[in-house]
Write an enzyme that holds these catalytic residues in place. Structure first.
Site, PDB file in Angstrom:
ATOM      1  N   ASP A  80       0.815  -1.215   0.000  1.00 54.47           N
ATOM      2  CA  ASP A  80       0.000   0.000   0.000  1.00 54.47           C
ATOM      3  C   ASP A  80       0.849   1.266   0.000  1.00 54.47           C
ATOM      4  OD1 ASP A  80       0.972  -0.321   2.612  1.00 54.47           O
ATOM      5  OD2 ASP A  80      -0.959  -0.939   3.402  1.00 54.47           O
TER       6      ASP A  80
ATOM      7  N   ASN B  99      -6.831  -3.490  14.695  1.00 52.42           N
ATOM      8  CA  ASN B  99      -8.244  -3.706  14.361  1.00 52.42           C
ATOM      9  C   ASN B  99      -8.434  -4.872  13.382  1.00 52.42           C
ATOM     10  OD1 ASN B  99      -7.364  -2.686  11.936  1.00 52.42           O
ATOM     11  ND2 ASN B  99      -8.761  -0.948  11.860  1.00 52.42           N
TER      12      ASN B  99
ATOM     13  N   HIS C 152      -6.831  -5.260  10.454  1.00 55.31           N
ATOM     14  CA  HIS C 152      -6.627  -4.977   9.026  1.00 55.31           C
ATOM     15  C   HIS C 152      -5.374  -5.658   8.490  1.00 55.31           C
ATOM     16  CE1 HIS C 152      -4.270  -0.910   9.709  1.00 55.31           C
ATOM     17  NE2 HIS C 152      -3.452  -1.949   9.731  1.00 55.31           N
TER      18      HIS C 152
ATOM     19  N   GLU D 277      -9.383  -2.176   5.863  1.00 49.71           N
ATOM     20  CA  GLU D 277      -9.974  -1.982   7.186  1.00 49.71           C
ATOM     21  C   GLU D 277     -11.192  -2.889   7.343  1.00 49.71           C
ATOM     22  OE1 GLU D 277      -8.174  -0.416   9.082  1.00 49.71           O
ATOM     23  OE2 GLU D 277      -7.571   1.585   8.417  1.00 49.71           O
TER      24      GLU D 277
HETATM   25  P1  PGA Z   1       2.630  -1.942  12.721  1.00 51.02           P
HETATM   26  O1  PGA Z   1       1.511  -1.968  11.576  1.00 51.02           O
HETATM   27  O2  PGA Z   1       3.638  -2.939  12.324  1.00 51.02           O
HETATM   28  O3  PGA Z   1       3.148  -0.527  12.687  1.00 51.02           O
HETATM   29  O4  PGA Z   1       1.932  -2.279  13.978  1.00 51.02           O
HETATM   30  C1  PGA Z   1       1.004  -3.181  11.135  1.00 51.02           C
HETATM   31  C2  PGA Z   1      -0.211  -2.938  10.280  1.00 51.02           C
HETATM   32  O5  PGA Z   1      -0.934  -1.953  10.534  1.00 51.02           O
HETATM   33  O6  PGA Z   1      -0.451  -3.734   9.353  1.00 51.02           O
END
Ligand code: PGA
Length: 264
Positions: free
Chosen positions: A68, A137, A139, A144
């Protein structure tokens, strides 16, 4: 069900993730790798750079596609995922820059950019191994909760909690982007192998929901349950809420892969 590997600590989980990437590259130096950003991946890339140097493993034949990119940030913006990936990995290994792909966050037509990105992945022969983090959450990428489980690369609005979680990477007063171009859940599921890494207790609930809860758009990472070649690497904290944890640890003590063939 995914292969669940629970490591004694974060460093071991991180190292194991880097070793798997390296093993994939060794087996196929022209592999197409799906990359991920996020704090979890930073030590993975540091370990990968070090191990590639130590073992003399070239990365020059790889093609990479990141999950992304923020909409509205040009590739040279300090917080763009393009700049982040260059800083964390690509600038330190011998992969040619034009073999590393991210959606262009400053494309004048982001919808077309998303469509074209999906086509580029197809044209490269599809992704051999997709690296994944998981959001608190649930995702994956920027898919999301409520994302279609069949979705393809497209524009997504970020959840408020994601914007807040990502604000730590931006300076005070800097606007955190609200939209991204992300591979879809259907895109991720087309990868031949998935490798998820989750560390820290902030991820424990999402990991349990993803691996042991129902497969649902409310927890996009739960789609891993339908992938035939998914491996999930966890540290103790991220594994803390798993109901069948002792079972996973019996199968893979210390997070080590145990092959029955080894016992002959
Ligand atoms: P993080 O993000 O490694 O910064 O916790 C992971 C994600 O949101 O996929």
């Amino acid at each position: 069900m995914a292969t669940i590997l629970i490591h004694p600590d974060t460093a071991s989980a991180t190292r194991a993730t880097a070793e798997r990437l390296l093993a994939t590259i060794r087996a196929n130096p022209a592999a197409v790798l799906g990359m991920a950003t996020g704090g979890t991946m930073e030590p993975v890339y540091t370990a990968l750079i070090a191990r590639a140097a130590e073992t003399g493993q070239s990365l020059a034949g790889l093609h990479t596609f990141n999950l992304d990119e923020y909409i509205g940030l040009a590739g040279d913006h300090p917080q763009s995922y393009r700049t982040t990936m260059d800083r964390l990995l690509f600038d330190h290994v011998d992969i040619p820059h034009d073999q590393t792909h991210l959606p262009r966050g400053d494309a004048t037509d982001p919808a077309t950019e998303a469509f074209d990105y999906e086509a580029q992945i197809e044209a490269a022969g599809g992704i051999d191994l997709q690296l994944l983090g998981i959001g608190a959450n649930g995702h994956v990428g920027f898919n999301e909760p409520s994302s279609s489980l069949a979705s393809r690369t497209r524009i997504k609005r970020l959840a408020r909690s994601t914007i807040e979680a990502n604000a730590r990477f931006f300076g005070a007063g800097e606007q955190v982007p609200t939209h991204a171009i992300t591979m879809g859940i259907g895109t991720i599921m087309k990868a031949r192998r998935l490798l998820m890494l989750a560390t820290g207790n902030g991820k424990a609930e999402a990991v349990a929901a993803a691996l042991e809860g129902p497969v649902t758009a409310s927890c996009p990472a739960s789609i891993l349950q339908f992938h035939p070649e998914a491996t999930v690497i966890l540290d103790q904290e991220a594994a803390a809420e798993l109901k069948w944890r002792d079972f996973y640890e019996d199968i893979h003590p210390g997070g080590q892969e145990v092959y029955f063939a080894d016992r002959s």
